[in-house]
Motif scaffolding. Structure first.
Motif, PDB file in Angstrom:
ATOM      1  N   ARG A 155      40.176  43.822  40.981  1.00  0.00           N
ATOM      2  CA  ARG A 155      41.177  43.040  40.258  1.00  0.00           C
ATOM      3  C   ARG A 155      41.709  41.876  41.109  1.00  0.00           C
ATOM      4  O   ARG A 155      42.566  41.115  40.653  1.00  0.00           O
ATOM      5  CB  ARG A 155      42.340  43.938  39.822  1.00  0.00           C
ATOM      6  CG  ARG A 155      41.912  45.062  38.887  1.00  0.00           C
ATOM      7  CD  ARG A 155      43.064  45.978  38.523  1.00  0.00           C
ATOM      8  NE  ARG A 155      44.088  45.321  37.730  1.00  0.00           N
ATOM      9  CZ  ARG A 155      44.066  45.188  36.399  1.00  0.00           C
ATOM     10  NH1 ARG A 155      43.031  45.653  35.700  1.00  0.00           N
ATOM     11  NH2 ARG A 155      45.052  44.585  35.768  1.00  0.00           N
ATOM     12  N   ALA A 193      44.124  38.730  39.943  1.00  0.00           N
ATOM     13  CA  ALA A 193      45.492  38.697  40.450  1.00  0.00           C
ATOM     14  C   ALA A 193      45.746  37.468  41.316  1.00  0.00           C
ATOM     15  O   ALA A 193      46.800  36.818  41.209  1.00  0.00           O
ATOM     16  CB  ALA A 193      45.776  39.977  41.238  1.00  0.00           C
ATOM     17  N   ASP A 249      50.391  42.250  39.623  1.00  0.00           N
ATOM     18  CA  ASP A 249      49.454  42.907  38.702  1.00  0.00           C
ATOM     19  C   ASP A 249      50.043  44.248  38.250  1.00  0.00           C
ATOM     20  O   ASP A 249      49.704  45.301  38.780  1.00  0.00           O
ATOM     21  CB  ASP A 249      48.105  43.111  39.413  1.00  0.00           C
ATOM     22  CG  ASP A 249      47.078  43.796  38.522  1.00  0.00           C
ATOM     23  OD1 ASP A 249      47.292  43.851  37.293  1.00  0.00           O
ATOM     24  OD2 ASP A 249      46.063  44.280  39.070  1.00  0.00           O
ATOM     25  N   GLN A 307      47.610  47.359  37.065  1.00  0.00           N
ATOM     26  CA  GLN A 307      46.623  47.982  37.945  1.00  0.00           C
ATOM     27  C   GLN A 307      46.633  49.501  37.758  1.00  0.00           C
ATOM     28  O   GLN A 307      47.661  50.099  37.425  1.00  0.00           O
ATOM     29  CB  GLN A 307      46.922  47.639  39.400  1.00  0.00           C
ATOM     30  CG  GLN A 307      48.248  48.197  39.903  1.00  0.00           C
ATOM     31  CD  GLN A 307      48.601  47.687  41.283  1.00  0.00           C
ATOM     32  OE1 GLN A 307      48.313  48.341  42.268  1.00  0.00           O
ATOM     33  NE2 GLN A 307      49.228  46.506  41.343  1.00  0.00           N
TER      34      GLN A 307
END
Length: 304
Positions: A54, A58, A250, A253
């Motif tokens: 991610r 992000a 984020d 997550q």
């Protein structure tokens, strides 16, 4: 300049007064949510490539926020990330930010020997410079893992040609810290060509308290962080060094339910509020890249 920003500052390295609008250094430690020190006993490095990443998304959100606010920053990036997302490192550089090193795979320097530390530095630097197309002159140790027990690392950094390090946190913490270190920029005896730039702290009475971002910024009320950074700018006449991570913006997550409770509290609290708090800080202070705030044109001259 927005109301409330200070007008004058000391030179952060030599302490001499200079009549320039004060600028603080904004920095981002680019690592994915599963690479943090809090989860190192929960998620093995061997599993990293099996976990959906991610960090690209992000970090993109962070870059978009900086673009909206007109802020340039320093991104301390893992070589591991550059190896898998070279286009992200190129975007950071292309948008005018500084690309610096956070080591290869977030190994604490306390776990390395001088030889393995040197190899880690060289591997990360090569990947970052190849992806970003710009010289790498700055370094931040994962988890601020340079302290009293391994100051040899500063000598290695100097020998490897780094202009600065931001790896010592002059506080008492259960995972890191060097309480006896200077609070502001200094030249270590081990590496006189290197400048160490500690993350910012504020002195309140006899206590040294963190105020340079990270989990403290996310968990505590914004007004407290703003007060502390303004105190450093005005009373100490110094630029602040602020840091955070892309995973902190984020909120979606995956949760690590097997991690220790303290680690989960530190990692997840106020993720949904972080981006808005950052936006306020970007408006309330003047920000720049680490190399520009502390060295100006000297950073480019050194790299050349």
């Amino acid at each position: 300049m927005p109301e409330g920003r200070d007008q004058f500052a000391a030179n952060p390295v030599d302490g001499k007064a200079r009549q320039l609008p004060i600028r603080n250094a904004m920095s981002v430690d680019v690592e994915d949510y599963f690479q943090v020190g809090a989860f190192e006993t929960t998620i093995a490095r061997e599993e990293w490539d099996t976990i959906p990443r991610r960090v690209d998304m992000a970090t993109g959100r962070v870059l978009d926020l900086f673009a909206r606010k007109g802020v340039k920053a320093t991104f301390f990036c893992l070589g591991w990330v550059a190896e898998r997302h070279p286009e992200l490192i190129r975007r950071i550089a292309d948008e005018g930010h500084e690309v610096a090193s956070h080591g290869y795979d977030h190994a604490r320097v306390t776990s390395l020997t001088p030889e393995s530390f040197r190899a880690d530095l060289r591997k990360a630097k090569a990947l970052l410079e190849d992806a970003g197309g710009t010289p790498v002159i700055g370094y931040r140790a994962p988890s601020f893992s340079i302290g009293d027990a391994n100051l040899w690392a500063l000598e290695v950094l100097g020998e490897e040609g780094y202009l600065y390090s931001s790896s010592i946190y002059p506080i008492q913490h259960d995972h890191y810290g060097m309480p006896g270190a200077p609070r502001f920029a200094f030249r270590p005896d081990q590496a006189p060509s290197l400048t160490e730039l500690p993350v910012t702290t504020v002195q309140v009475g006899s206590k040294t308290i963190p105020c340079g971002g990270g989990g403290y910024f996310r968990l505590l009320p914004y007004a407290l962080s703003r007060w502390a950074m303004r105190r450093v700018n005005r009373r100490d006449n110094q630029s602040c060094i602020f840091y955070f991570h892309p995973w902190e913006v984020d909120k979606d997550q995956p949760r690590q339910k097997d991690a220790p409770l303290k680690s989960r509290l530190r990692h997840y609290v106020n993720l949904d509020k972080m981006e808005a708090k950052l936006a306020r800080a970007l408006d309330d202070f003047d920000w720049g890249r680490v190399d520009e705030v502390f060295f100006g044109a000297a950073a480019d001259d050194k790299a050349a």
